[in-house]
Motif scaffolding. Sequence first.
Motif, mmCIF file in Angstrom:
data_model
loop_
_atom_site.group_PDB
_atom_site.id
_atom_site.type_symbol
_atom_site.label_atom_id
_atom_site.label_comp_id
_atom_site.label_asym_id
_atom_site.label_seq_id
_atom_site.Cartn_x
_atom_site.Cartn_y
_atom_site.Cartn_z
ATOM 1 N N PHE A 18 0.603 -1.496 -0.157
ATOM 2 C CA PHE A 18 0.052 -0.142 -0.303
ATOM 3 C C PHE A 18 0.704 1.232 -0.093
ATOM 4 C CE2 PHE A 18 0.559 -1.058 4.755
ATOM 5 C CZ PHE A 18 0.880 -0.067 4.925
ATOM 6 N N MET A 19 0.176 2.134 -0.602
ATOM 7 C CA MET A 19 1.397 3.627 -0.502
ATOM 8 C C MET A 19 1.210 4.318 0.655
ATOM 9 S SD MET A 19 3.152 5.929 -1.384
ATOM 10 C CE MET A 19 3.073 4.981 -4.022
ATOM 11 N N CYS A 23 5.330 8.576 4.444
ATOM 12 C CA CYS A 23 6.780 8.062 3.267
ATOM 13 C C CYS A 23 7.111 8.469 2.194
ATOM 14 C CB CYS A 23 7.355 6.889 3.820
ATOM 15 S SG CYS A 23 7.199 6.011 5.851
ATOM 16 N N ARG A 24 5.629 8.732 1.646
ATOM 17 C CA ARG A 24 5.620 9.089 0.331
ATOM 18 C C ARG A 24 5.990 7.393 -0.691
ATOM 19 N NH1 ARG A 24 6.294 13.706 2.165
ATOM 20 N NH2 ARG A 24 4.961 15.431 2.094
ATOM 21 N N THR A 25 5.929 6.620 -0.550
ATOM 22 C CA THR A 25 6.683 5.235 -0.531
ATOM 23 C C THR A 25 5.674 3.959 -0.261
ATOM 24 O OG1 THR A 25 7.837 4.849 1.064
ATOM 25 C CG2 THR A 25 9.174 6.235 -0.247
ATOM 26 N N MET A 26 5.656 3.103 -1.116
ATOM 27 C CA MET A 26 4.889 2.032 -1.185
ATOM 28 C C MET A 26 5.782 0.727 0.175
ATOM 29 S SD MET A 26 2.894 1.668 -2.814
ATOM 30 C CE MET A 26 1.734 0.554 -3.914
ATOM 31 N N THR A 105 -4.325 10.438 11.453
ATOM 32 C CA THR A 105 -5.179 9.329 11.053
ATOM 33 C C THR A 105 -5.463 9.856 9.805
ATOM 34 O OG1 THR A 105 -5.221 7.875 13.520
ATOM 35 C CG2 THR A 105 -6.919 7.117 11.387
ATOM 36 N N VAL A 106 -5.108 8.968 8.625
ATOM 37 C CA VAL A 106 -6.046 9.487 7.273
ATOM 38 C C VAL A 106 -6.073 7.803 6.391
ATOM 39 C CG1 VAL A 106 -4.233 11.470 7.435
ATOM 40 C CG2 VAL A 106 -3.548 9.728 6.203
ATOM 41 N N ASP A 107 -6.534 8.736 5.441
ATOM 42 C CA ASP A 107 -7.176 7.563 4.299
ATOM 43 C C ASP A 107 -6.595 7.251 3.839
ATOM 44 O OD1 ASP A 107 -10.135 7.296 5.615
ATOM 45 O OD2 ASP A 107 -10.422 9.519 3.417
ATOM 46 N N LEU A 108 -5.867 5.786 3.613
ATOM 47 C CA LEU A 108 -5.077 5.178 2.663
ATOM 48 C C LEU A 108 -5.206 5.570 0.853
ATOM 49 C CD1 LEU A 108 -4.642 1.060 3.176
ATOM 50 C CD2 LEU A 108 -2.722 3.185 3.355
#
Length: 115
Positions: A18-19, A23-26, A105-108
């Motif tokens: 998942f992204m 981190c802006r990475t998978m 806490t944020v949406d994927l």
Amino acid sequence: MARIGKKLRSLEGGMVAFMCPGCRTMHHVTVDGSRGWTWNRDADAPTFAPSVLVQGTVPITEEEEHDLIIAGEKVDTKLLRCHSFVRDGRIQFLSDCTHELAGQTVDLPDLETVP
């Protein structure tokens, strides 16, 4: 990597990725039952247990840092720690994260919105 649902990609070795918006990475977890995490099998609103911990160094992204390394100069590495719970398609970043989303806490993100 094949996309499954809105949020995940399947990987070899029984893993899904998942992204991470912090981190802006998978990030990936092993979900085939051999070890690691449980998964609710919902690729649009995934839940993984236990928490996901990723540690390492922040990738070099600035051309200036790259040029310094090529020239043999020393570049200070920045440590990375991303510790989270992924539940129902949302990612809860714990306070020990080293990025700006620590404690939130944020949406994927949907994979089609990922650059």
